[in-house]
Design a protein around this motif. Structure first.
Motif, PDB file in Angstrom:
ATOM      1  N   VAL A 187       9.363  -2.216  -2.530  1.00 14.02           N
ATOM      2  CA  VAL A 187       9.148  -2.227  -3.847  1.00 14.02           C
ATOM      3  C   VAL A 187       7.423  -2.586  -3.785  1.00 14.02           C
ATOM      4  O   VAL A 187       6.671  -1.992  -4.819  1.00 14.02           O
ATOM      5  CB  VAL A 187       9.656  -3.398  -4.518  1.00 14.02           C
ATOM      6  CG1 VAL A 187       9.087  -3.863  -5.781  1.00 14.02           C
ATOM      7  CG2 VAL A 187      11.310  -2.885  -4.801  1.00 14.02           C
ATOM      8  N   ALA A 188       7.133  -3.407  -3.110  1.00 16.57           N
ATOM      9  CA  ALA A 188       5.555  -3.736  -3.196  1.00 16.57           C
ATOM     10  C   ALA A 188       4.768  -2.439  -2.900  1.00 16.57           C
ATOM     11  O   ALA A 188       3.750  -2.344  -3.315  1.00 16.57           O
ATOM     12  CB  ALA A 188       5.477  -4.958  -2.041  1.00 16.57           C
ATOM     13  N   LEU A 189       5.047  -1.766  -1.630  1.00 19.50           N
ATOM     14  CA  LEU A 189       4.688  -0.584  -1.026  1.00 19.50           C
ATOM     15  C   LEU A 189       4.268   0.275  -2.288  1.00 19.50           C
ATOM     16  O   LEU A 189       3.136   0.760  -2.496  1.00 19.50           O
ATOM     17  CB  LEU A 189       5.470  -0.040   0.014  1.00 19.50           C
ATOM     18  CG  LEU A 189       4.696   1.010   0.897  1.00 19.50           C
ATOM     19  CD1 LEU A 189       3.491   0.525   1.492  1.00 19.50           C
ATOM     20  CD2 LEU A 189       5.552   1.747   1.679  1.00 19.50           C
ATOM     21  N   PHE A 190       5.250   0.633  -2.912  1.00 19.17           N
ATOM     22  CA  PHE A 190       5.400   1.720  -3.770  1.00 19.17           C
ATOM     23  C   PHE A 190       4.733   1.310  -5.115  1.00 19.17           C
ATOM     24  O   PHE A 190       4.288   2.066  -5.838  1.00 19.17           O
ATOM     25  CB  PHE A 190       6.716   2.147  -4.265  1.00 19.17           C
ATOM     26  CG  PHE A 190       7.287   3.396  -3.054  1.00 19.17           C
ATOM     27  CD1 PHE A 190       6.616   4.389  -3.006  1.00 19.17           C
ATOM     28  CD2 PHE A 190       8.172   2.776  -2.266  1.00 19.17           C
ATOM     29  CE1 PHE A 190       7.090   5.294  -1.920  1.00 19.17           C
ATOM     30  CE2 PHE A 190       8.659   3.652  -1.252  1.00 19.17           C
ATOM     31  CZ  PHE A 190       8.310   5.043  -1.126  1.00 19.17           C
ATOM     32  N   SER A 191       4.673   0.013  -5.534  1.00 23.16           N
ATOM     33  CA  SER A 191       3.915  -0.543  -6.607  1.00 23.16           C
ATOM     34  C   SER A 191       2.520  -0.456  -6.420  1.00 23.16           C
ATOM     35  O   SER A 191       1.738  -0.094  -7.454  1.00 23.16           O
ATOM     36  CB  SER A 191       4.442  -2.108  -6.905  1.00 23.16           C
ATOM     37  OG  SER A 191       5.714  -2.289  -7.077  1.00 23.16           O
ATOM     38  N   TYR A 192       1.972  -0.705  -5.152  1.00 23.28           N
ATOM     39  CA  TYR A 192       0.461  -0.618  -5.036  1.00 23.28           C
ATOM     40  C   TYR A 192       0.374   0.955  -4.958  1.00 23.28           C
ATOM     41  O   TYR A 192      -0.750   1.343  -5.695  1.00 23.28           O
ATOM     42  CB  TYR A 192       0.150  -0.894  -3.658  1.00 23.28           C
ATOM     43  CG  TYR A 192       0.029  -2.444  -3.539  1.00 23.28           C
ATOM     44  CD1 TYR A 192      -1.039  -3.131  -4.162  1.00 23.28           C
ATOM     45  CD2 TYR A 192       0.878  -3.086  -3.005  1.00 23.28           C
ATOM     46  CE1 TYR A 192      -1.273  -4.625  -4.076  1.00 23.28           C
ATOM     47  CE2 TYR A 192       0.813  -4.774  -2.659  1.00 23.28           C
ATOM     48  CZ  TYR A 192      -0.273  -5.164  -3.303  1.00 23.28           C
ATOM     49  OH  TYR A 192      -0.305  -6.429  -3.336  1.00 23.28           O
ATOM     50  N   TYR A 193       1.001   1.862  -4.497  1.00 21.34           N
ATOM     51  CA  TYR A 193       0.691   3.476  -4.547  1.00 21.34           C
ATOM     52  C   TYR A 193       0.869   3.894  -6.201  1.00 21.34           C
ATOM     53  O   TYR A 193      -0.009   4.497  -6.634  1.00 21.34           O
ATOM     54  CB  TYR A 193       1.806   4.117  -3.907  1.00 21.34           C
ATOM     55  CG  TYR A 193       1.903   5.432  -4.294  1.00 21.34           C
ATOM     56  CD1 TYR A 193       0.929   6.248  -3.366  1.00 21.34           C
ATOM     57  CD2 TYR A 193       2.777   6.312  -4.950  1.00 21.34           C
ATOM     58  CE1 TYR A 193       0.947   7.508  -3.792  1.00 21.34           C
ATOM     59  CE2 TYR A 193       2.606   7.575  -5.251  1.00 21.34           C
ATOM     60  CZ  TYR A 193       1.804   8.299  -4.266  1.00 21.34           C
ATOM     61  OH  TYR A 193       1.518   9.756  -4.812  1.00 21.34           O
ATOM     62  N   LEU A 194       1.667   3.283  -6.936  1.00 21.72           N
ATOM     63  CA  LEU A 194       1.792   3.637  -8.421  1.00 21.72           C
ATOM     64  C   LEU A 194       0.681   3.129  -9.162  1.00 21.72           C
ATOM     65  O   LEU A 194       0.016   3.831 -10.023  1.00 21.72           O
ATOM     66  CB  LEU A 194       3.326   3.227  -8.944  1.00 21.72           C
ATOM     67  CG  LEU A 194       4.429   3.872  -8.422  1.00 21.72           C
ATOM     68  CD1 LEU A 194       5.604   3.274  -9.210  1.00 21.72           C
ATOM     69  CD2 LEU A 194       4.254   5.491  -8.579  1.00 21.72           C
ATOM     70  N   ILE A 195       0.271   2.002  -8.652  1.00 24.43           N
ATOM     71  CA  ILE A 195      -0.925   1.470  -9.516  1.00 24.43           C
ATOM     72  C   ILE A 195      -2.072   2.433  -9.353  1.00 24.43           C
ATOM     73  O   ILE A 195      -2.847   2.729 -10.033  1.00 24.43           O
ATOM     74  CB  ILE A 195      -1.258   0.080  -9.125  1.00 24.43           C
ATOM     75  CG1 ILE A 195      -0.071  -0.979  -9.555  1.00 24.43           C
ATOM     76  CG2 ILE A 195      -2.412  -0.488  -9.900  1.00 24.43           C
ATOM     77  CD1 ILE A 195      -0.037  -2.247  -9.139  1.00 24.43           C
ATOM     78  N   ALA A 196      -2.194   2.693  -8.031  1.00 31.00           N
ATOM     79  CA  ALA A 196      -3.547   3.433  -7.594  1.00 31.00           C
ATOM     80  C   ALA A 196      -3.480   4.843  -8.271  1.00 31.00           C
ATOM     81  O   ALA A 196      -4.375   5.309  -8.754  1.00 31.00           O
ATOM     82  CB  ALA A 196      -3.654   3.518  -6.005  1.00 31.00           C
ATOM     83  N   ARG A 197      -2.398   5.411  -8.434  1.00 34.34           N
ATOM     84  CA  ARG A 197      -2.078   6.978  -8.712  1.00 34.34           C
ATOM     85  C   ARG A 197      -1.953   7.102 -10.422  1.00 34.34           C
ATOM     86  O   ARG A 197      -2.545   7.914 -10.863  1.00 34.34           O
ATOM     87  CB  ARG A 197      -0.523   7.364  -8.222  1.00 34.34           C
ATOM     88  CG  ARG A 197      -0.353   8.675  -8.669  1.00 34.34           C
ATOM     89  CD  ARG A 197      -1.038   9.703  -7.919  1.00 34.34           C
ATOM     90  NE  ARG A 197      -0.815  10.972  -8.231  1.00 34.34           N
ATOM     91  CZ  ARG A 197      -1.396  12.031  -8.018  1.00 34.34           C
ATOM     92  NH1 ARG A 197      -2.490  12.176  -7.091  1.00 34.34           N
ATOM     93  NH2 ARG A 197      -1.112  13.263  -8.213  1.00 34.34           N
ATOM     94  N   LEU A 198      -1.504   5.877 -10.967  1.00 34.28           N
ATOM     95  CA  LEU A 198      -1.387   5.880 -12.286  1.00 34.28           C
ATOM     96  C   LEU A 198      -2.619   5.137 -13.145  1.00 34.28           C
ATOM     97  O   LEU A 198      -2.976   5.296 -14.316  1.00 34.28           O
ATOM     98  CB  LEU A 198      -0.239   5.435 -12.922  1.00 34.28           C
ATOM     99  CG  LEU A 198       1.257   6.057 -12.293  1.00 34.28           C
ATOM    100  CD1 LEU A 198       2.283   5.145 -12.960  1.00 34.28           C
ATOM    101  CD2 LEU A 198       1.062   7.375 -12.580  1.00 34.28           C
ATOM    102  N   LEU A 199      -3.554   4.358 -12.489  1.00 37.33           N
ATOM    103  CA  LEU A 199      -4.216   3.477 -12.919  1.00 37.33           C
ATOM    104  C   LEU A 199      -5.742   3.937 -12.437  1.00 37.33           C
ATOM    105  O   LEU A 199      -6.950   4.479 -13.286  1.00 37.33           O
ATOM    106  CB  LEU A 199      -4.316   2.176 -12.724  1.00 37.33           C
ATOM    107  CG  LEU A 199      -5.022   1.235 -13.384  1.00 37.33           C
ATOM    108  CD1 LEU A 199      -5.040   1.157 -14.954  1.00 37.33           C
ATOM    109  CD2 LEU A 199      -4.857  -0.377 -13.031  1.00 37.33           C
TER     110      LEU A 199
END
Length: 221
Positions: A187-199
């Motif tokens: 969850v933490a791993l993909f959360s960081y990825y999504l923040i980078a990808r979407l923000l």
């Protein structure tokens, strides 16, 4: 409140904390990075020396030690900062040291003819920088700034060491509570990825389009 609700709340709070610190520290990094980078190419040697000292300090020392310095050492000198202030300013200032060198390199990469044309038109140094050099340099520096902002996002995990529970520490707490380390670290791993990808990525691409418009029109013309 049952354990599942508590864990979900902790993760949501940790995610929100990471987002807020990322946005705040990014603003600090961009403002200081551009400012220090501009001073780094100043014609005044004293200003250049101060910029070099700033850059070398923040690039040459550990971010975690810097956060410890601001949070634990400054109170001995009568300066007490809140954990949030230290987190946002500390990370932002650290990344600005790297960003300043990106700005310096981008400014110095502008074709020498642009400098000569500005001098021939009797532009002041400030007007030359604002109207001629910076618009071109920004286009060159944006990809590198994108990488720096992603690194900044990942560095927010260090604020746990100055008492701020963020995404990584919330995930660790949830994993310790349930024993399900695979799930919560995923969850933490993909959360960081999504923040980078979407923000971060959309911000950089939007900025690239914004600062490329005039150059595209000129090329078409």
């Amino acid at each position: 409140m049952n354990s599942s609700t508590f864990i979900a709340t902790a993760l949501a709070d940790g995610l929100l904390t990471t987002l807020v610190i990322t946005l705040g520290a990014s603003a600090v990094a961009i403002i200081l990075g551009i400012t220090i980078g501009y001073i780094r190419v100043s014609s005044f040697w004293a200003f250049r020396c101060l910029a070099i000292i700033y850059i070398e300090f923040f690039r040459g020392t550990s971010l975690l030690v810097q956060l410890y310095l601001w949070f634990f050492v400054l109170p001995f000198f009568g300066v007490t900062l809140s954990p949030w202030t230290v987190g946002i300013l500390g990370i932002g200032m650290n990344v600005s040291g790297y960003g300043a060198e990106v700005v310096r390199a981008a400014i110095q990469s502008v074709d020498r003819g642009q400098y000569e044309a500005s001098v021939a038109l009797n532009f002041s140094r400030f007007a030359m920088m604002r109207r001629i050099l910076l618009p071109q340099a920004i286009r060159a520096m944006l990809p590198a700034w994108g990488n720096l902002l992603v690194d900044l996002l990942k560095a927010t995990s260090l604020v746990f060491f100055i008492t701020i529970p963020e995404l990584t520490s919330a995930s660790k707490q949830a994993a310790d509570t349930t024993g399900n380390y695979l799930l919560f670290f995923a969850v933490a791993l993909f959360s960081y990825y999504l923040i980078a990808r979407l923000l971060v990525t959309p911000f950089v691409r939007l900025s690239e389009r914004r600062f490329s418009r005039g150059f595209v029109r000129e090329a078409v013309a």
